[in-house]
Design an enzyme around this catalytic site. Structure first.
Site, PDB file in Angstrom:
ATOM      1  N   HIS A  98       0.831  -1.207   0.000  1.00 61.94           N
ATOM      2  CA  HIS A  98       0.000   0.000   0.000  1.00 61.94           C
ATOM      3  C   HIS A  98       0.865   1.256   0.000  1.00 61.94           C
ATOM      4  O   HIS A  98       1.903   1.331   0.648  1.00 61.94           O
ATOM      5  CB  HIS A  98      -0.930   0.017   1.215  1.00 61.94           C
ATOM      6  CG  HIS A  98      -2.135   0.879   1.009  1.00 61.94           C
ATOM      7  ND1 HIS A  98      -2.090   2.256   1.062  1.00 61.94           N
ATOM      8  CD2 HIS A  98      -3.428   0.563   0.717  1.00 61.94           C
ATOM      9  CE1 HIS A  98      -3.293   2.747   0.826  1.00 61.94           C
ATOM     10  NE2 HIS A  98      -4.124   1.750   0.610  1.00 61.94           N
ATOM     11  N   HIS A  99       0.386   2.260  -0.759  1.00 57.62           N
ATOM     12  CA  HIS A  99       1.123   3.517  -0.877  1.00 57.62           C
ATOM     13  C   HIS A  99       1.182   4.264   0.464  1.00 57.62           C
ATOM     14  O   HIS A  99       2.043   5.136   0.668  1.00 57.62           O
ATOM     15  CB  HIS A  99       0.459   4.405  -1.930  1.00 57.62           C
ATOM     16  CG  HIS A  99       1.421   5.259  -2.690  1.00 57.62           C
ATOM     17  ND1 HIS A  99       2.642   5.655  -2.174  1.00 57.62           N
ATOM     18  CD2 HIS A  99       1.343   5.823  -3.921  1.00 57.62           C
ATOM     19  CE1 HIS A  99       3.280   6.408  -3.061  1.00 57.62           C
ATOM     20  NE2 HIS A  99       2.507   6.528  -4.135  1.00 57.62           N
ATOM     21  N   ALA A 100       0.286   3.958   1.388  1.00 57.18           N
ATOM     22  CA  ALA A 100       0.344   4.581   2.710  1.00 57.18           C
ATOM     23  C   ALA A 100       1.548   4.093   3.497  1.00 57.18           C
ATOM     24  O   ALA A 100       1.994   4.759   4.438  1.00 57.18           O
ATOM     25  CB  ALA A 100      -0.935   4.285   3.494  1.00 57.18           C
ATOM     26  N   ILE A 129       4.556   2.800   1.882  1.00 55.93           N
ATOM     27  CA  ILE A 129       5.824   2.998   1.167  1.00 55.93           C
ATOM     28  C   ILE A 129       5.613   3.953   0.006  1.00 55.93           C
ATOM     29  O   ILE A 129       4.486   4.184  -0.429  1.00 55.93           O
ATOM     30  CB  ILE A 129       6.383   1.673   0.609  1.00 55.93           C
ATOM     31  CG1 ILE A 129       5.425   1.086  -0.442  1.00 55.93           C
ATOM     32  CG2 ILE A 129       6.671   0.674   1.714  1.00 55.93           C
ATOM     33  CD1 ILE A 129       6.022   0.000  -1.282  1.00 55.93           C
ATOM     34  N   ASN A 133       6.272   7.661   3.028  1.00 60.63           N
ATOM     35  CA  ASN A 133       6.510   8.478   1.850  1.00 60.63           C
ATOM     36  C   ASN A 133       7.372   9.675   2.226  1.00 60.63           C
ATOM     37  O   ASN A 133       6.978  10.504   3.033  1.00 60.63           O
ATOM     38  CB  ASN A 133       5.172   8.949   1.269  1.00 60.63           C
ATOM     39  CG  ASN A 133       4.392   7.810   0.662  1.00 60.63           C
ATOM     40  OD1 ASN A 133       4.547   7.492  -0.499  1.00 60.63           O
ATOM     41  ND2 ASN A 133       3.547   7.169   1.467  1.00 60.63           N
TER      42      ASN A 133
END
Length: 510
Positions: free
Chosen positions: A145-147, A149, A318
């Protein structure tokens, strides 16, 4: 407890059934040098022994009541690796086309929020080419999930999980792991209240940084007579900027990295990233022309840039800055276009350095950020107004040495990024072992004939090389990036004025 940043949390709030916000990877391994095929059970044992190098693999989200603040990462007391793995045997259909079709379907499904936000599908019965006697191998389809990485930290995670030698590492028993107790609801509410009290200080800090960035841009405009970076909602309408559906298609094309480096050396004062962006721009221009779309106005890309070297490094999350970049697709000469892209990037750099993407979201409390993200999609704001940018393009440098998994060599990797409302195309460029792969994640209901992008990449690189050959060194002195005494004087003046500005801002902060 580790709280998500506002940028990390925004990827949770943007997620819906048609816009899963995970980063994907498809990794192809050649197992022909192994004495026996790699069994799924062996892969599970290997991964279990490596979980300690990626702590987020055993952490799930802890939501805050009423979204008073951003969620936290906490240890998952019910963690089970089996909930994050799947096995598929392609059998007689074990070809690359079948693998990519399978990956597209898997990557369409959002990750479940009641567990750590990752999943890996082990694909067996796979051959590396379309011949019946092709080399045997296997593939991994990975979702993160982009949350948790960004594209840069995702590449680091894969590097930690794989091996750098063809000799298989002995699979050791997994390290003992004891999940930390889950924090009470009272504690997280108190922590949320404390964070809300700090918001005015964050607002002041952000305002000061924004003022400094704007002032620097104004100084540049006056001294160098340069245009300011693109204003918001100025990108042209394009076929990519329409309402998306849940369908996904993955298209990829690889080129030799030395060819791009030769172009860079021939053009002189440009970077390799400029050449990659120039390749993307030429590919997009050819696609628009083939589809009969209007390409008289230049496309605008959003280019995420890692700031991990400028701050305290974390293994996950991020850590990005971003800038809007004019791709100069209205320039017919692909060699001159690369120079214009470089110049556009140089002109935007002060804004990129001044405000990182995660700071831009600090103005909004979590409830407003979640609501604004949802309304942006549901009210179709992107369709009613001109887009801020046409597509994201990310260039992620990868390892130039081969990687292995228990003696099986990684021969190819494809990477995907999430699509969201009005963005039907995203490009992720990844280099590995002397090759650069342009990965196009598309919504096929928005991007028609997306398969043609693959052929356009090879044609575009040939066109760039021919244009560079014709260009030679002519007009190099007229390049907008060349230095001049006037610019040197402008630099000195701007440095002096920035000193005055910095002192004024320090008094403002005090």
């Amino acid at each position: 407890m580790r709280q998500l940043s506002e940028l990390d949390a925004s990827f949770l709030y943007l997620e819906s059934e048609t816009t899963p916000m995970h980063i994907g990877g498809i990794y192809l391994f050649d197992a022909s040098q192994r004495a026996a095929p790699l069994a799924f059970s062996t892969f599970v044992a290997y991964l279990r022994s490596r979980l300690h190098v990626v702590p987020v693999f055993r952490q799930r989200l802890k939501e805050i009541p009423l979204r008073l603040s951003r969620p936290y990462w906490i240890d998952d007391p019910d963690f089970s690796i089996e909930r994050h793995l799947a096995y598929v045997n392609l059998g007689e259909y074990g070809r690359k086309s079948s693998l990519m079709a399978l990956a597209s379907k898997i990557l369409e499904e959002p990750l479940k929020r009641d567990r750590p936000l990752w999943h890996i599908t082990f694909v067996d019965g796979f051959r590396l080419d379309d011949r019946d006697d092709g080399a045997e191998g296997f593939a991994l389809i990975v979702k993160l999930h982009h949350a948790a990485i960004d594209a840069f930290s995702g590449e680091e995670i894969i590097g930690k999980l794989l091996e750098y030698t063809p000799e298989p590492r002995a699979i050791t028993p997994p390290r003992a792991w004891q999940p930390r107790p889950e924090p009470s609801s009272e504690r997280v509410v108190l922590q949320a209240g404390a964070n809300m009290l700090r918001t005015p200080l964050q607002l002041t800090s952000l305002a000061a940084s924004a003022a400094q960035a704007t002032a620097r841009g104004l100084i540049q405009k006056q001294l160098r007579k340069l245009p300011l970076p693109l204003p918001l909602f100025s990108a042209p309408h394009s076929p990519f900027n329409r309402q998306i559906t849940a369908n996904r298609q993955i298209i990829a094309a690889s080129v030799a990295l030395p060819r791009l480096k030769t172009v860079k050396a021939s053009l002189g004062d440009v970077t390799l990233n400029d050449v990659v962006l120039g390749l993307c721009a030429e590919t997009l221009r050819r696609y628009l022309t083939a589809e009969g779309a209007d390409n008289r106005k230049s496309l605008v890309a959003m280019t995420p840039i890692s700031v991990r070297s400028k701050s305290l490094r974390r293994a996950t999350g991020n850590q990005m800055s971003a800038m809007l970049l004019d791709l100069a697709t209205d320039e017919p000469n692909p060699a001159q276009r690369i120079r214009r892209i470089h110049w556009n990037a140089v002109a935007s750099e002060p804004y990129r350095e001044a405000i990182a993407a995660d700071r831009l979201t600090e103005l909004l409390p979590s409830t407003m950020l979640a609501l604004s993200a949802r309304l942006y999609s549901e009210l179709q704001i992107a369709q009613r107004y001109q887009p801020v940018f046409n597509l994201p393009i990310t260039n992620v440098p990868g390892p130039q040495v081969p990687l292995y998994l228990q003696g099986a060599r990684l021969v190819q990797q494809y990477n995907t990024a999430p699509l969201f409302d009005s963005m039907g195309l995203v490009i992720v460029a990844v280099s590995y072992e002397g090759k650069l792969t342009l990965n196009f994640t598309t919504c096929p209901d928005v991007v028609a004939n997306g398969e043609s992008l693959q052929a356009h990449v090879d044609e575009s690189l040939h066109a760039i090389e021919e244009a560079v050959h014709r260009l030679g060194t002519e007009a190099s002195h007229d390049s907008p990036t060349s230095a001049s005494s006037t610019q040197t004087l402008a630099d000195d003046a701007m440095t002096a004025l920035e000193g005055i500005l910095r002192k004024a801002l320090n008094r403002f902060r005090a």
